[in-house]
Scaffold this motif. Sequence first.
Motif: not given
Length: 236
Positions: A126-135
């Motif tokens: 979940l953390g990796a997906g959220a950061v990826t969506g942002l950047t």
Amino acid sequence: MSVMTLAVLAVTVAVAAFVQGSSGLGFALIVAPVAGIVDPGLVPVFVLASMIPLNLYVAWRERASLDLRGAGWITGARLAATPAGLALLWLIPERSLGLFVGIATVLAAVVSLAAPAFEPGRGAYLGAGAVTGLTETATGVGGPPLALVYQHRPPAELRSTVATCFLVGEVASLILLFATGKAQVAELGDAVVLLPAIAAGAWLSRLVHHRLDARRMRLFVLVFALVSGVVLMLGV
């Protein structure tokens, strides 16, 4: 776009397609800072659009190794974070976008190099997906968080899962960018023109992806990202 800019981008995307097709990451880390240097207007639409055919190919080629559970959690979080990435584009002045891309690239590379080994769970996905969506929505760079999650998994699993997550996320980001007026259809033309270069890099990766030392390739990509990100920051 000048002939020189086109030539530089053609070489860059061919190398980047080869690297990502072989190791599972690297396309955006290589292309985004170079695009930001030669023409900041290419970020993020050109980078996102160029990755779609590459990730479609890699995801299909490596489909037998896909981590469906991890991809599901990552994709859900990535889609939820996409609007926040769009908000960054609204908040960052166009003249400062190159600096932001440079900082994001350098930070992503440093984190990827320094992170210790770990066994990913739901929180990591979940953390990796959220950061990826942002950047990725804001800059086109989103690979390092996913690489961190899968860096100690078999190379084929990394390549297939990262490519699948990227593919869904890139389409979602582009749809949102177009829907909100932050992207124009004409911007896709540059990616279309460079499709042969992307195809060449992807084809070459097919010949060697099962023989390359993915760990060394990953190190090369991250070092390149550090250097190019610093150059982009200093050039703004």
